[in-house]
Motif scaffolding. Structure first.
Motif, PDB file in Angstrom:
ATOM      1  N   THR A  85      -3.794   9.426   7.534  1.00 20.94           N
ATOM      2  CA  THR A  85      -3.367   9.099   6.469  1.00 20.94           C
ATOM      3  C   THR A  85      -4.147   8.112   5.552  1.00 20.94           C
ATOM      4  O   THR A  85      -5.141   7.509   6.247  1.00 20.94           O
ATOM      5  CB  THR A  85      -1.956   8.481   6.175  1.00 20.94           C
ATOM      6  N   ALA A  86      -4.225   8.061   4.110  1.00 17.47           N
ATOM      7  CA  ALA A  86      -5.438   7.431   3.384  1.00 17.47           C
ATOM      8  C   ALA A  86      -4.541   6.202   2.561  1.00 17.47           C
ATOM      9  O   ALA A  86      -3.500   6.778   1.971  1.00 17.47           O
ATOM     10  CB  ALA A  86      -6.358   8.213   2.718  1.00 17.47           C
ATOM     11  N   VAL A  87      -5.218   5.049   2.330  1.00 17.15           N
ATOM     12  CA  VAL A  87      -4.622   4.158   1.349  1.00 17.15           C
ATOM     13  C   VAL A  87      -5.723   3.475   0.651  1.00 17.15           C
ATOM     14  O   VAL A  87      -6.711   3.274   1.250  1.00 17.15           O
ATOM     15  CB  VAL A  87      -3.571   3.074   2.192  1.00 17.15           C
ATOM     16  N   PHE A  88      -5.268   3.215  -0.578  1.00 18.58           N
ATOM     17  CA  PHE A  88      -6.318   2.326  -1.365  1.00 18.58           C
ATOM     18  C   PHE A  88      -5.934   0.804  -0.981  1.00 18.58           C
ATOM     19  O   PHE A  88      -5.020   0.482  -0.944  1.00 18.58           O
ATOM     20  CB  PHE A  88      -6.104   2.536  -2.846  1.00 18.58           C
TER      21      PHE A  88
ATOM     22  N   TYR B 124     -10.951  -4.009   0.129  1.00 18.09           N
ATOM     23  CA  TYR B 124     -11.192  -3.278   1.277  1.00 18.09           C
ATOM     24  C   TYR B 124     -11.551  -4.177   2.695  1.00 18.09           C
ATOM     25  O   TYR B 124     -10.916  -3.874   3.837  1.00 18.09           O
ATOM     26  CB  TYR B 124     -12.433  -2.449   1.322  1.00 18.09           C
ATOM     27  N   GLU B 125     -12.413  -5.287   2.662  1.00 19.38           N
ATOM     28  CA  GLU B 125     -12.936  -5.839   3.802  1.00 19.38           C
ATOM     29  C   GLU B 125     -11.752  -6.805   4.363  1.00 19.38           C
ATOM     30  O   GLU B 125     -11.558  -6.844   5.573  1.00 19.38           O
ATOM     31  CB  GLU B 125     -14.006  -6.700   3.540  1.00 19.38           C
ATOM     32  N   LEU B 126     -10.686  -7.443   3.320  1.00 20.47           N
ATOM     33  CA  LEU B 126      -9.617  -8.191   4.118  1.00 20.47           C
ATOM     34  C   LEU B 126      -8.786  -7.247   4.453  1.00 20.47           C
ATOM     35  O   LEU B 126      -8.244  -7.508   5.642  1.00 20.47           O
ATOM     36  CB  LEU B 126      -9.059  -8.821   2.575  1.00 20.47           C
ATOM     37  N   GLN B 127      -8.481  -6.182   4.090  1.00 22.02           N
ATOM     38  CA  GLN B 127      -7.648  -5.371   4.656  1.00 22.02           C
ATOM     39  C   GLN B 127      -8.040  -4.667   6.072  1.00 22.02           C
ATOM     40  O   GLN B 127      -7.501  -4.637   7.007  1.00 22.02           O
ATOM     41  CB  GLN B 127      -7.202  -3.991   3.719  1.00 22.02           C
ATOM     42  N   ARG B 128      -9.303  -4.268   5.927  1.00 19.84           N
ATOM     43  CA  ARG B 128      -9.905  -3.788   7.338  1.00 19.84           C
ATOM     44  C   ARG B 128      -9.903  -4.910   8.365  1.00 19.84           C
ATOM     45  O   ARG B 128      -9.329  -4.728   9.586  1.00 19.84           O
ATOM     46  CB  ARG B 128     -11.224  -3.431   7.085  1.00 19.84           C
ATOM     47  N   ASP B 129     -10.333  -6.251   7.920  1.00 21.89           N
ATOM     48  CA  ASP B 129     -10.310  -7.183   8.849  1.00 21.89           C
ATOM     49  C   ASP B 129      -8.789  -7.610   9.358  1.00 21.89           C
ATOM     50  O   ASP B 129      -8.576  -8.069  10.507  1.00 21.89           O
ATOM     51  CB  ASP B 129     -10.720  -8.512   8.398  1.00 21.89           C
ATOM     52  N   ALA B 130      -8.016  -7.487   8.429  1.00 27.42           N
ATOM     53  CA  ALA B 130      -6.257  -7.725   8.851  1.00 27.42           C
ATOM     54  C   ALA B 130      -5.934  -6.484   9.890  1.00 27.42           C
ATOM     55  O   ALA B 130      -5.032  -6.986  10.947  1.00 27.42           O
ATOM     56  CB  ALA B 130      -5.347  -7.524   7.711  1.00 27.42           C
ATOM     57  N   TRP B 131      -6.142  -5.303   9.857  1.00 25.93           N
ATOM     58  CA  TRP B 131      -5.937  -4.383  10.825  1.00 25.93           C
ATOM     59  C   TRP B 131      -6.692  -4.929  12.154  1.00 25.93           C
ATOM     60  O   TRP B 131      -6.098  -4.821  13.176  1.00 25.93           O
ATOM     61  CB  TRP B 131      -6.544  -2.888  10.637  1.00 25.93           C
ATOM     62  N   VAL B 132      -7.955  -5.311  11.887  1.00 25.05           N
ATOM     63  CA  VAL B 132      -8.662  -5.564  13.275  1.00 25.05           C
ATOM     64  C   VAL B 132      -7.705  -6.728  14.024  1.00 25.05           C
ATOM     65  O   VAL B 132      -7.412  -6.550  15.235  1.00 25.05           O
ATOM     66  CB  VAL B 132     -10.099  -5.804  13.177  1.00 25.05           C
ATOM     67  N   ALA B 133      -7.620  -7.637  13.082  1.00 21.02           N
ATOM     68  CA  ALA B 133      -6.631  -9.010  13.493  1.00 21.02           C
ATOM     69  C   ALA B 133      -5.451  -8.698  14.449  1.00 21.02           C
ATOM     70  O   ALA B 133      -5.207  -9.474  15.248  1.00 21.02           O
ATOM     71  CB  ALA B 133      -6.621  -9.923  12.540  1.00 21.02           C
ATOM     72  N   ALA B 134      -4.937  -7.611  13.775  1.00 19.53           N
ATOM     73  CA  ALA B 134      -3.729  -7.056  14.413  1.00 19.53           C
ATOM     74  C   ALA B 134      -3.734  -6.348  15.832  1.00 19.53           C
ATOM     75  O   ALA B 134      -2.706  -5.792  16.095  1.00 19.53           O
ATOM     76  CB  ALA B 134      -2.671  -6.287  13.393  1.00 19.53           C
ATOM     77  N   GLY B 135      -4.913  -6.220  15.936  1.00 21.43           N
ATOM     78  CA  GLY B 135      -5.341  -5.398  17.417  1.00 21.43           C
ATOM     79  C   GLY B 135      -5.819  -3.998  17.355  1.00 21.43           C
ATOM     80  O   GLY B 135      -5.788  -3.330  18.268  1.00 21.43           O
TER      81      GLY B 135
ATOM     82  N   ALA C 156       0.975  -1.258  -0.019  1.00 19.46           N
ATOM     83  CA  ALA C 156      -0.055  -0.106  -0.088  1.00 19.46           C
ATOM     84  C   ALA C 156       0.784   1.132  -0.031  1.00 19.46           C
ATOM     85  O   ALA C 156       2.184   1.399   0.703  1.00 19.46           O
ATOM     86  CB  ALA C 156      -0.913   0.066   1.387  1.00 19.46           C
ATOM     87  N   ALA C 157       0.350   2.357  -0.591  1.00 19.23           N
ATOM     88  CA  ALA C 157       1.156   3.728  -0.887  1.00 19.23           C
ATOM     89  C   ALA C 157      -0.068   4.689   0.002  1.00 19.23           C
ATOM     90  O   ALA C 157      -0.979   4.605  -0.467  1.00 19.23           O
ATOM     91  CB  ALA C 157       1.256   3.953  -2.154  1.00 19.23           C
ATOM     92  N   ILE C 158       0.635   5.320   0.839  1.00 20.58           N
ATOM     93  CA  ILE C 158      -0.072   6.362   1.465  1.00 20.58           C
ATOM     94  C   ILE C 158      -0.313   7.553   0.267  1.00 20.58           C
ATOM     95  O   ILE C 158       0.677   8.100  -0.345  1.00 20.58           O
ATOM     96  CB  ILE C 158       0.810   7.281   2.591  1.00 20.58           C
TER      97      ILE C 158
ATOM     98  N   VAL D 207      -5.632   5.881  10.318  1.00 24.51           N
ATOM     99  CA  VAL D 207      -5.414   5.168   8.831  1.00 24.51           C
ATOM    100  C   VAL D 207      -6.695   5.216   8.381  1.00 24.51           C
ATOM    101  O   VAL D 207      -7.578   4.566   8.728  1.00 24.51           O
ATOM    102  CB  VAL D 207      -4.584   4.130   8.853  1.00 24.51           C
ATOM    103  N   GLU D 208      -6.792   5.830   7.150  1.00 25.74           N
ATOM    104  CA  GLU D 208      -8.246   5.783   6.373  1.00 25.74           C
ATOM    105  C   GLU D 208      -8.007   4.550   5.266  1.00 25.74           C
ATOM    106  O   GLU D 208      -7.036   4.785   4.333  1.00 25.74           O
ATOM    107  CB  GLU D 208      -8.544   7.119   5.703  1.00 25.74           C
ATOM    108  N   LEU D 209      -8.827   3.767   5.128  1.00 33.15           N
ATOM    109  CA  LEU D 209      -8.998   2.619   4.197  1.00 33.15           C
ATOM    110  C   LEU D 209     -10.051   3.021   3.182  1.00 33.15           C
ATOM    111  O   LEU D 209     -11.190   3.271   3.406  1.00 33.15           O
ATOM    112  CB  LEU D 209      -9.015   1.266   4.885  1.00 33.15           C
ATOM    113  N   TYR D 210      -9.560   3.014   2.078  1.00 30.69           N
ATOM    114  CA  TYR D 210     -10.446   3.169   0.710  1.00 30.69           C
ATOM    115  C   TYR D 210     -10.662   1.841  -0.103  1.00 30.69           C
ATOM    116  O   TYR D 210      -9.602   0.928  -0.197  1.00 30.69           O
ATOM    117  CB  TYR D 210      -9.812   4.098  -0.349  1.00 30.69           C
ATOM    118  N   PRO D 211     -11.815   1.794  -0.433  1.00 29.67           N
ATOM    119  CA  PRO D 211     -11.988   0.413  -1.434  1.00 29.67           C
ATOM    120  C   PRO D 211     -11.499   0.919  -2.663  1.00 29.67           C
ATOM    121  O   PRO D 211     -11.251   2.086  -3.142  1.00 29.67           O
ATOM    122  CB  PRO D 211     -13.533   0.403  -1.442  1.00 29.67           C
ATOM    123  N   PRO D 212     -11.336  -0.123  -3.765  1.00 32.69           N
ATOM    124  CA  PRO D 212     -10.734   0.220  -5.160  1.00 32.69           C
ATOM    125  C   PRO D 212     -11.968   1.000  -5.762  1.00 32.69           C
ATOM    126  O   PRO D 212     -12.450   0.343  -6.896  1.00 32.69           O
ATOM    127  CB  PRO D 212     -10.585  -1.117  -5.569  1.00 32.69           C
ATOM    128  N   SER D 213     -11.949   2.215  -5.618  1.00 31.04           N
ATOM    129  CA  SER D 213     -13.330   2.894  -6.141  1.00 31.04           C
ATOM    130  C   SER D 213     -12.646   3.794  -7.469  1.00 31.04           C
ATOM    131  O   SER D 213     -11.764   4.589  -7.426  1.00 31.04           O
ATOM    132  CB  SER D 213     -13.751   3.862  -4.950  1.00 31.04           C
TER     133      SER D 213
END
Length: 175
Positions: free
Chosen positions: A97-100, A104-115, A7-9, A143-149
């Motif tokens: 900061t924001a990243v694409f 989206y759901e997989l990345q969001r859930d990975a952040w949650v799994a990391a605590g 991911a790139a900011i 950190v803001e997560l964007y879907p591939p929009s």
């Protein structure tokens, strides 16, 4: 810990108390402009820390600084949100900061799994489902997560093009 390896900011966002004054200050300090947007926006289907919450109302603008998109947000609503987690009414500063995300759901859930907790998740009329991950500890900001929009990428491209062609006259221009 490598949650988003590729991911790139793409954006830095600042919460401000007066949008017009903040645009003028950022232009005076960094020479950037124009600032695109400015109309009131509502983020719907808001969930704050996994619970239903009132929509988030704000005025925001986008500008370009080199390869980095800059967003300025003046929060109008008073309900709980990731914005108010960091800044009470009358305060301002760097928010996220924001990243694409390719998924989206997989990345969001990975952040949650990391605590890390999802502070706010909502629907944006431009990007679709978006969230703020509470990374204040250890990063000091969200950190803001964007879907591939495609629509959001088109907005980023529009801001970049407007910045390249800007004649310096109108500091804030509507989308």
């Amino acid at each position: 810990m490598n949650i988003m390896a590729d991911a790139a900011i793409v954006q830095n966002c600042y919460v401000v108390t007066d949008l017009e004054k903040a645009c003028a200050r950022m232009h005076a300090m960094f020479g950037i402009g124009p600032f695109v947007g400015g109309a009131e926006t509502v983020l719907t289907e808001h969930r704050y820390r996994s619970k239903p919450a009132p929509p988030i109302r704000f005025r925001g603008v986008f500008a370009q600084s080199g390869d980095l998109n800059i967003e300025l947000v003046e929060v109008l609503s008073t309900g709980p949100s990731a914005f108010h987690d960091m800044f009470e009414r009358g305060q301002q500063g760097f928010h996220h900061t924001a990243v694409f995300c390719e998924d989206y759901e997989l990345q969001r859930d990975a952040w949650v799994a990391a605590g890390f907790e999802v502070a706010s998740e909502f629907t944006s009329h431009v990007a679709g489902r978006v969230c703020y991950i509470d990374t204040r500890n250890p990063l000091g900001h969200m950190v803001e997560l964007y879907p591939p929009s495609a629509d959001l990428r088109a907005l980023y491209a529009q801001v970049r093009q407007m910045s390249a062609r800007w004649d310096g006259r109108d500091l804030i221009v509507p989308r």
